[in-house]
Design a protein around this motif. Structure first.
Motif, mmCIF file in Angstrom:
data_model
loop_
_atom_site.group_PDB
_atom_site.id
_atom_site.type_symbol
_atom_site.label_atom_id
_atom_site.label_comp_id
_atom_site.label_asym_id
_atom_site.label_seq_id
_atom_site.Cartn_x
_atom_site.Cartn_y
_atom_site.Cartn_z
ATOM 1 N N GLY A 26 -70.670 -101.876 29.347
ATOM 2 C CA GLY A 26 -70.580 -103.212 29.920
ATOM 3 C C GLY A 26 -70.591 -104.290 28.849
ATOM 4 O O GLY A 26 -69.854 -105.277 28.932
ATOM 5 N N ALA A 27 -71.417 -104.111 27.814
ATOM 6 C CA ALA A 27 -71.473 -105.084 26.724
ATOM 7 C C ALA A 27 -70.131 -105.167 26.001
ATOM 8 O O ALA A 27 -69.662 -106.260 25.644
ATOM 9 C CB ALA A 27 -72.577 -104.706 25.743
ATOM 10 N N VAL A 28 -69.494 -104.019 25.779
ATOM 11 C CA VAL A 28 -68.180 -104.003 25.142
ATOM 12 C C VAL A 28 -67.160 -104.711 26.029
ATOM 13 O O VAL A 28 -66.315 -105.479 25.548
ATOM 14 C CB VAL A 28 -67.739 -102.553 24.866
ATOM 15 N N TYR A 29 -67.260 -104.483 27.323
ATOM 16 C CA TYR A 29 -66.341 -105.097 28.262
ATOM 17 C C TYR A 29 -66.468 -106.625 28.209
ATOM 18 O O TYR A 29 -65.466 -107.344 28.157
ATOM 19 C CB TYR A 29 -66.652 -104.589 29.672
ATOM 20 N N TYR A 30 -67.689 -107.129 28.187
ATOM 21 C CA TYR A 30 -67.904 -108.576 28.109
ATOM 22 C C TYR A 30 -67.472 -109.121 26.747
ATOM 23 O O TYR A 30 -66.881 -110.212 26.664
ATOM 24 C CB TYR A 30 -69.375 -108.913 28.352
ATOM 25 N N ASN A 35 -48.650 -102.472 36.669
ATOM 26 C CA ASN A 35 -49.768 -103.406 36.776
ATOM 27 C C ASN A 35 -50.299 -103.693 35.376
ATOM 28 O O ASN A 35 -50.657 -102.762 34.647
ATOM 29 C CB ASN A 35 -50.894 -102.823 37.635
ATOM 30 N N LEU A 36 -50.346 -104.954 35.011
ATOM 31 C CA LEU A 36 -50.864 -105.317 33.694
ATOM 32 C C LEU A 36 -52.373 -105.119 33.629
ATOM 33 O O LEU A 36 -52.900 -104.537 32.690
ATOM 34 C CB LEU A 36 -50.511 -106.769 33.361
ATOM 35 N N PHE A 37 -53.088 -105.605 34.644
ATOM 36 C CA PHE A 37 -54.542 -105.503 34.676
ATOM 37 C C PHE A 37 -54.972 -104.313 35.537
ATOM 38 O O PHE A 37 -54.276 -103.937 36.489
ATOM 39 C CB PHE A 37 -55.151 -106.783 35.256
ATOM 40 N N ARG A 42 -63.541 -120.118 33.592
ATOM 41 C CA ARG A 42 -62.950 -119.223 32.619
ATOM 42 C C ARG A 42 -61.443 -119.204 32.808
ATOM 43 O O ARG A 42 -60.936 -119.501 33.880
ATOM 44 C CB ARG A 42 -63.517 -117.806 32.784
ATOM 45 N N GLN A 43 -60.712 -118.878 31.742
ATOM 46 C CA GLN A 43 -59.268 -118.758 31.876
ATOM 47 C C GLN A 43 -58.960 -117.698 32.919
ATOM 48 O O GLN A 43 -59.686 -116.725 33.076
ATOM 49 C CB GLN A 43 -58.636 -118.383 30.535
ATOM 50 N N TRP A 44 -57.837 -117.884 33.620
ATOM 51 C CA TRP A 44 -57.537 -116.994 34.743
ATOM 52 C C TRP A 44 -57.409 -115.547 34.293
ATOM 53 O O TRP A 44 -57.782 -114.621 35.027
ATOM 54 C CB TRP A 44 -56.271 -117.442 35.468
ATOM 55 N N TRP A 45 -56.880 -115.319 33.090
ATOM 56 C CA TRP A 45 -56.710 -113.931 32.642
ATOM 57 C C TRP A 45 -58.045 -113.282 32.277
ATOM 58 O O TRP A 45 -58.200 -112.077 32.417
ATOM 59 C CB TRP A 45 -55.718 -113.847 31.480
ATOM 60 N N VAL A 46 -59.018 -114.087 31.842
ATOM 61 C CA VAL A 46 -60.359 -113.557 31.607
ATOM 62 C C VAL A 46 -61.016 -113.222 32.943
ATOM 63 O O VAL A 46 -61.716 -112.209 33.079
ATOM 64 C CB VAL A 46 -61.210 -114.563 30.808
ATOM 65 N N GLU A 47 -60.788 -114.087 33.946
ATOM 66 C CA GLU A 47 -61.291 -113.800 35.296
ATOM 67 C C GLU A 47 -60.740 -112.477 35.809
ATOM 68 O O GLU A 47 -61.477 -111.658 36.357
ATOM 69 C CB GLU A 47 -60.903 -114.933 36.253
ATOM 70 N N TRP A 87 -59.689 -109.999 34.086
ATOM 71 C CA TRP A 87 -60.245 -108.893 33.296
ATOM 72 C C TRP A 87 -61.652 -108.546 33.750
ATOM 73 O O TRP A 87 -62.049 -107.382 33.773
ATOM 74 C CB TRP A 87 -60.219 -109.276 31.820
ATOM 75 N N LEU A 88 -62.432 -109.565 34.111
ATOM 76 C CA LEU A 88 -63.845 -109.351 34.422
ATOM 77 C C LEU A 88 -64.140 -109.135 35.904
ATOM 78 O O LEU A 88 -65.243 -108.734 36.248
ATOM 79 C CB LEU A 88 -64.675 -110.549 33.932
ATOM 80 N N GLU A 89 -63.168 -109.409 36.771
ATOM 81 C CA GLU A 89 -63.491 -109.386 38.201
ATOM 82 C C GLU A 89 -63.952 -108.009 38.689
ATOM 83 O O GLU A 89 -64.814 -107.923 39.581
ATOM 84 C CB GLU A 89 -62.296 -109.877 39.027
#
Length: 270
Positions: free
Chosen positions: A139-143, A113-115, A9-14, A16-18
């Motif tokens: 969680g579904a909205v987050y994904y 902090n951006l994230f 996954r793109q690093w920014w998606v990582e 966001w989801l970590e």
């Protein structure tokens, strides 16, 4: 396959989801992923910096979900825009759908902090009876948001209080220069039938020649409309599968580099 399911996954998606991926209730997360994958997230809509969503659960009526981060204030955003405007590559990469690798340092430099760092930094609510947070609907909205985020990195800025249009307008204002006073000026007489122009050469050979700086207010650079890339629009490459994949990956990388270089030149050099 959605972007949050990809092995790479793109690093920014990582980023966001970590936080959600580290959540200890794995069964709940699996149900949330299934909800997102199966289309249970019926609507995503921003109202200012807050994301509002409708998620279809087991009941007839969908649940209302809201999600937001703490927005930055005007002073913070002024410092951020000033820092972003120092390097044209930031604007170029964002406009090409890429999150610059060093973008977080821009915010850290300004004490921000951006994230989000912890789940407590994410303010979310769901109208379902489940008291746990995040529930499977949140969680579904987050994904689902991660999938959108992979295509439009400006979403994270929206959650921090500035829309895509606001950021681009501020960057143009910060980097823009006044129109030179020597530019040809068209003068319209009071009579609607008479139009005179000054200092305009009508030579056909020079029709496409423009020797004046292009002011940023005269145009707006935006990514292509639609979700399909030029390679997808052109169709399959007439080569064996493995060779076609190699050529496709090389062209994707080349197109990305060319787009970023073109945007960098258009917006100004570092």
């Amino acid at each position: 396959m959605t972007n949050y399911q990809l092995e790479t996954r793109q690093w920014w998606v990582e980023r966001w989801l970590e936080l959600l991926d580290s959540y200890r209730f794995k069964k709940r997360l699996e149900r949330a992923r299934n909800y997102a994958r199966e289309g249970n997230v019926l609507r995503l809509e921003f109202i200012d910096s807050e994301l509002n969503a409708l998620v279809q659960g087991s009941e007839v009526e969908p649940y209302h979900v809201s999600l937001r981060l703490d927005p930055f204030n005007d002073e913070d955003w002024n410092f951020i825009i000033e820092t972003l405007s120092e390097k044209a590559i930031y604007s170029a990469q964002l406009l090409s759908g890429q999150m610059p690798a060093s973008i977080e340092q821009v915010f850290i430099k300004n004490g921000l902090n951006l994230f989000p760092y912890t789940l407590g930094d994410i303010h979310s609510h769901c109208s379902c009876p489940d008291q746990a947070n995040p529930c499977k609907h949140i969680g579904a909205v987050y994904y689902q948001l991660a999938d959108r985020f992979s295509e439009d990195p400006f979403i994270i800025f929206q959650l921090r209080g500035r829309s895509r249009d606001q950021i681009l307008a501020a960057l143009r204002s910060q980097r823009g220069a006044p129109i030179p006073s020597s530019l040809p000026i068209a003068v319209v007489e009071q009579s609607p039938k008479t139009v005179e122009t000054q200092d305009i050469q009508a030579e056909t050979a020079n029709f496409w020649v423009y020797d004046y700086p292009l002011d940023s207010d005269l145009c707006e650079i935006v990514p292509p409309s639609g979700t399909k890339s030029i390679l997808e629009l052109l169709g399959p490459i007439p080569l064996p599968y493995e060779s076609a994949q190699e050529v496709k990956q090389s062209l994707i990388q080349l197109y990305s580099q060319v787009s970023q270089e073109a945007l960098t030149q258009a917006l100004g050099t570092d």
